[in-house]
Each structure stands twice: as structure tokens, then as C-alpha cells.
Write a protein that holds these residues in place. Structure first.
Motif, PDB file in Angstrom:
ATOM      1  N   LEU A 209    -103.148   5.084  -2.480  1.00 49.93           N
ATOM      2  CA  LEU A 209    -103.536   6.231  -1.667  1.00 49.93           C
ATOM      3  C   LEU A 209    -103.477   5.913  -0.185  1.00 49.93           C
ATOM      4  CD1 LEU A 209    -106.673   7.741  -3.445  1.00 49.93           C
ATOM      5  CD2 LEU A 209    -104.350   8.654  -3.397  1.00 49.93           C
ATOM      6  N   CYS A 210    -103.084   6.911   0.555  1.00 46.03           N
ATOM      7  CA  CYS A 210    -103.103   6.853   2.016  1.00 46.03           C
ATOM      8  C   CYS A 210    -104.552   7.135   2.428  1.00 46.03           C
ATOM      9  CB  CYS A 210    -102.152   7.920   2.540  1.00 46.03           C
ATOM     10  SG  CYS A 210    -102.126   8.146   4.300  1.00 46.03           S
ATOM     11  N   CYS A 211    -105.410   6.114   2.328  1.00 46.76           N
ATOM     12  CA  CYS A 211    -106.817   6.350   2.671  1.00 46.76           C
ATOM     13  C   CYS A 211    -107.218   5.450   3.832  1.00 46.76           C
ATOM     14  CB  CYS A 211    -107.720   6.172   1.466  1.00 46.76           C
ATOM     15  SG  CYS A 211    -107.529   4.649   0.587  1.00 46.76           S
ATOM     16  N   ASP A 212    -108.458   5.565   4.274  1.00 45.21           N
ATOM     17  CA  ASP A 212    -108.946   4.886   5.480  1.00 45.21           C
ATOM     18  C   ASP A 212    -108.185   5.367   6.703  1.00 45.21           C
ATOM     19  OD1 ASP A 212    -110.757   3.394   3.938  1.00 45.21           O
ATOM     20  OD2 ASP A 212    -109.220   1.900   3.508  1.00 45.21           O
ATOM     21  N   CYS A 213    -107.685   6.588   6.637  1.00 48.52           N
ATOM     22  CA  CYS A 213    -106.839   7.157   7.697  1.00 48.52           C
ATOM     23  C   CYS A 213    -107.042   8.676   7.677  1.00 48.52           C
ATOM     24  CB  CYS A 213    -105.398   6.790   7.383  1.00 48.52           C
ATOM     25  SG  CYS A 213    -104.176   7.638   8.362  1.00 48.52           S
ATOM     26  N   CYS A 214    -107.063   9.314   8.853  1.00 46.02           N
ATOM     27  CA  CYS A 214    -107.332  10.752   8.919  1.00 46.02           C
ATOM     28  C   CYS A 214    -106.202  11.612   8.368  1.00 46.02           C
ATOM     29  CB  CYS A 214    -107.642  11.161  10.354  1.00 46.02           C
ATOM     30  SG  CYS A 214    -106.203  11.097  11.434  1.00 46.02           S
ATOM     31  N   LEU A 215    -105.077  11.020   7.984  1.00 45.64           N
ATOM     32  CA  LEU A 215    -103.938  11.782   7.477  1.00 45.64           C
ATOM     33  C   LEU A 215    -104.049  12.107   5.986  1.00 45.64           C
ATOM     34  CD1 LEU A 215    -101.088   9.742   9.207  1.00 45.64           C
ATOM     35  CD2 LEU A 215    -102.015  11.954   9.929  1.00 45.64           C
ATOM     36  N   ALA A 216    -105.003  11.505   5.279  1.00 43.95           N
ATOM     37  CA  ALA A 216    -105.011  11.539   3.814  1.00 43.95           C
ATOM     38  C   ALA A 216    -105.818  12.690   3.228  1.00 43.95           C
ATOM     39  CB  ALA A 216    -105.558  10.230   3.286  1.00 43.95           C
ATOM     40  N   ARG A 217    -105.276  13.248   2.136  1.00 43.71           N
ATOM     41  CA  ARG A 217    -105.990  14.235   1.319  1.00 43.71           C
ATOM     42  C   ARG A 217    -105.700  13.958  -0.145  1.00 43.71           C
ATOM     43  NH1 ARG A 217    -105.448  20.438   2.492  1.00 43.71           N
ATOM     44  NH2 ARG A 217    -107.300  20.492   1.194  1.00 43.71           N
ATOM     45  N   ALA A 218    -106.636  14.381  -0.994  1.00 48.41           N
ATOM     46  CA  ALA A 218    -106.450  14.378  -2.447  1.00 48.41           C
ATOM     47  C   ALA A 218    -107.250  15.572  -2.965  1.00 48.41           C
ATOM     48  CB  ALA A 218    -106.955  13.075  -3.064  1.00 48.41           C
ATOM     49  N   TYR A 219    -106.607  16.433  -3.783  1.00 48.78           N
ATOM     50  CA  TYR A 219    -107.296  17.650  -4.203  1.00 48.78           C
ATOM     51  C   TYR A 219    -106.583  18.344  -5.353  1.00 48.78           C
ATOM     52  CZ  TYR A 219    -103.830  19.888  -1.075  1.00 48.78           C
ATOM     53  OH  TYR A 219    -102.677  20.295  -0.444  1.00 48.78           O
ATOM     54  N   PHE A 220    -107.346  19.202  -6.055  1.00 51.16           N
ATOM     55  CA  PHE A 220    -106.762  20.150  -6.987  1.00 51.16           C
ATOM     56  C   PHE A 220    -106.332  21.357  -6.167  1.00 51.16           C
ATOM     57  CE2 PHE A 220    -109.687  18.452 -10.470  1.00 51.16           C
ATOM     58  CZ  PHE A 220    -108.668  17.817 -11.158  1.00 51.16           C
ATOM     59  N   SER A 221    -105.121  21.836  -6.379  1.00 54.59           N
ATOM     60  CA  SER A 221    -104.614  23.014  -5.698  1.00 54.59           C
ATOM     61  C   SER A 221    -104.369  24.111  -6.728  1.00 54.59           C
ATOM     62  CB  SER A 221    -103.296  22.673  -4.987  1.00 54.59           C
ATOM     63  OG  SER A 221    -102.659  23.839  -4.522  1.00 54.59           O
ATOM     64  N   THR A 222    -104.957  25.264  -6.481  1.00 56.52           N
ATOM     65  CA  THR A 222    -104.770  26.413  -7.377  1.00 56.52           C
ATOM     66  C   THR A 222    -104.019  27.505  -6.624  1.00 56.52           C
ATOM     67  OG1 THR A 222    -106.840  25.920  -8.530  1.00 56.52           O
ATOM     68  CG2 THR A 222    -105.927  28.138  -8.815  1.00 56.52           C
ATOM     69  N   LEU A 223    -102.913  27.924  -7.199  1.00 59.94           N
ATOM     70  CA  LEU A 223    -102.147  29.042  -6.658  1.00 59.94           C
ATOM     71  C   LEU A 223    -102.229  30.170  -7.676  1.00 59.94           C
ATOM     72  CD1 LEU A 223    -100.251  30.031  -4.371  1.00 59.94           C
ATOM     73  CD2 LEU A 223     -98.339  29.255  -5.796  1.00 59.94           C
ATOM     74  N   LYS A 224    -102.775  31.298  -7.248  1.00 62.49           N
ATOM     75  CA  LYS A 224    -102.941  32.439  -8.149  1.00 62.49           C
ATOM     76  C   LYS A 224    -101.581  32.977  -8.586  1.00 62.49           C
ATOM     77  CE  LYS A 224    -107.415  32.814  -8.166  1.00 62.49           C
ATOM     78  NZ  LYS A 224    -108.141  32.522  -9.391  1.00 62.49           N
ATOM     79  N   ALA A 225    -101.574  33.588  -9.747  1.00 63.34           N
ATOM     80  CA  ALA A 225    -100.354  34.195 -10.282  1.00 63.34           C
ATOM     81  C   ALA A 225     -99.737  35.144  -9.261  1.00 63.34           C
ATOM     82  CB  ALA A 225    -100.686  34.957 -11.568  1.00 63.34           C
ATOM     83  N   GLY A 226     -98.430  34.992  -9.016  1.00 68.87           N
ATOM     84  CA  GLY A 226     -97.702  35.867  -8.106  1.00 68.87           C
ATOM     85  C   GLY A 226     -97.905  35.582  -6.626  1.00 68.87           C
ATOM     86  N   ALA A 227     -98.700  34.576  -6.275  1.00 65.76           N
ATOM     87  CA  ALA A 227     -98.987  34.280  -4.866  1.00 65.76           C
ATOM     88  C   ALA A 227     -97.943  33.325  -4.282  1.00 65.76           C
ATOM     89  CB  ALA A 227    -100.384  33.679  -4.732  1.00 65.76           C
ATOM     90  N   THR A 228     -98.022  33.121  -2.964  1.00 67.50           N
ATOM     91  CA  THR A 228     -97.123  32.195  -2.279  1.00 67.50           C
ATOM     92  C   THR A 228     -97.922  31.319  -1.320  1.00 67.50           C
ATOM     93  OG1 THR A 228     -96.686  33.721  -0.461  1.00 67.50           O
ATOM     94  CG2 THR A 228     -95.199  33.826  -2.351  1.00 67.50           C
ATOM     95  N   ILE A 229     -97.346  30.188  -0.974  1.00 67.53           N
ATOM     96  CA  ILE A 229     -97.848  29.349   0.108  1.00 67.53           C
ATOM     97  C   ILE A 229     -96.749  29.352   1.159  1.00 67.53           C
ATOM     98  CG2 ILE A 229     -98.601  27.041   0.799  1.00 67.53           C
ATOM     99  CD1 ILE A 229     -99.539  26.603  -2.102  1.00 67.53           C
TER     100      ILE A 229
END
Length: 195
Positions: free
Chosen positions: A43-63
Motif C-alpha cells: 500500500l501507498c501509505c504513510d503518505c497523503c496520496l493514499a486511499r483505500a475504500y469500498f466504492s459503490t456506483l448506483k445502477a445507471g450512474a456515472t463517475i
């Protein structure tokens, strides 16, 4: 960021285990097996650039198209839940790939990328940031010193060589130093930072 507010990313939410390089204890306590898996990765940790997460995209949505802050890391996505009534796809740097449950996607998120759902089912993926494999332990240590996680009470505090009126910063892998507003003058391989 999250997109539940009706903006261009409405329908996208995240449940963070790590934000800006800092573990989120409540989320980690809810999913100990997931956190154990994450901690087994580079993991890119100990650094402000890092994230780790569950991402939920609703049906029919976009990012909407967006890009990460640096190319010192690679973004890993592990699709966990996909519907069979259509598909979800990610486009990175103009190239599209469909998501498939259990099939890892790894990409440089400093390239412009977006996601679209053509499914009647929500898409859930586990995302995390991994150190770029071309970085040595010494490079990673310098990056972590220059871009530490925000302090709990003071916010982000960059190292002095990183503070210069919002200009792009470059880290030279050979000189092992930062250049502000310009790439390495010796044309060595560099990594770009954006804040």
C-alpha cells in the motif's frame, strides 16, 4: 470525492478504510478481513496520496472524468459485486475495460479516467493505492517525508521543498530530489505531484 449530492458524480459513494494516508479506525473495525487483506499489499501509505475504500456506483450512474494527484502510485480495483443485466466500464486514457467480478484492474490514475454503468445493479469495488513498482524503498521514504499524512489537528503540512505557490512538483528518481515547476534539468525519469 463522493457523489451523493446531485453533482456530476451523483450515485457514487465511498466507505473509506484509509483517507490521505491515514487509517479510518471505525471503518477498519467493521471489516477486519478486508483490512487484513489490504495490509498484505504494498500500500501507498504513510503518505497523503493514499486511499483505500469500498466504492459503490448506483445502477445507471456515472463517475465523471477525473485524475489522481500523482503517478507515484497505481490504483488497484477489485470488483466485488457486478450485475449480470448489463455492464459497467472504466475508461482510462481513452481506453475502455468492462468490469468483471473478481478480475483485478490496475492502472495509473494520474491519467484521466471515468466510469459508466449500463446495468440495473449497483457496482461495488474495493479500491486501494499501491506504490509504483519503479520506486525504490529510498524513493518511497523521501516521498513519505515530503508528503506526510495530514496531522489530526493541523491539516496537510508539506515539506518546505514542496511548498511553492501551487506549481506542479516533480521528484527525480536519480537525483532523489524535488523540482518545483520544472522537470529534472538532467532529463532523468521523474514522478509528478499535483495538489
Amino acid at each position: 470525492g463522493e457523489g451523493g449530492d446531485g453533482g456530476p458524480n451523483a450515485g457514487w459513494t465511498s466507505d473509506d478504510f484509509m483517507t490521505d494516508g491515514r487509517w479510518q479506525q471505525q471503518a477498519c473495525a467493521r471489516c477486519p478481513s478486508t483490512v487484513e487483506f489490504l495490509r498484505s499489499l504494498p500500500l501507498c501509505c504513510d503518505c497523503c496520496l493514499a486511499r483505500a475504500y469500498f466504492s459503490t456506483l448506483k445502477a445507471g450512474a456515472t463517475i465523471a472524468p477525473h485524475h489522481g494527484r500523482s503517478n507515484v502510485k497505481l490504483r488497484m480495483q477489485l470488483p466485488l459485486l457486478m450485475g449480470s443485466d448489463g455492464y459497467c466500464a472504466m475508461t482510462v486514457g481513452g481506453e475502455s475495460r468492462r468490469y468483471s467480478a473478481g478480475k483485478l484492474l490496475l492502472f495509473d490514475d494520474s491519467f484521466l479516467h471515468s466510469v459508466v454503468s449500463h446495468s440495473g445493479t449497483d457496482r461495488i469495488v474495493l479500491l486501494c493505492d499501491l506504490w509504483h513498482p519503479q520506486l525504490s524503498p529510498a524513493h518511497i521514504a523521501r516521498i513519505c517525508r515530503a508528503l506526510p499524512p495530514p496531522s489530526r489537528d493541523k491539516g496537510f503540512a508539506a515539506a518546505p521543498e514542496m511548498v511553492a505557490g501551487g506549481a506542479e512538483r516533480y521528484f527525480c528518481m536519480k537525483c532523489q530530489g524535488f523540482f518545483v515547476g520544472a522537470e529534472c534539468p538532467r532529463a532523468h525519469p521523474i514522478f509528478r505531484y499535483v495538489r
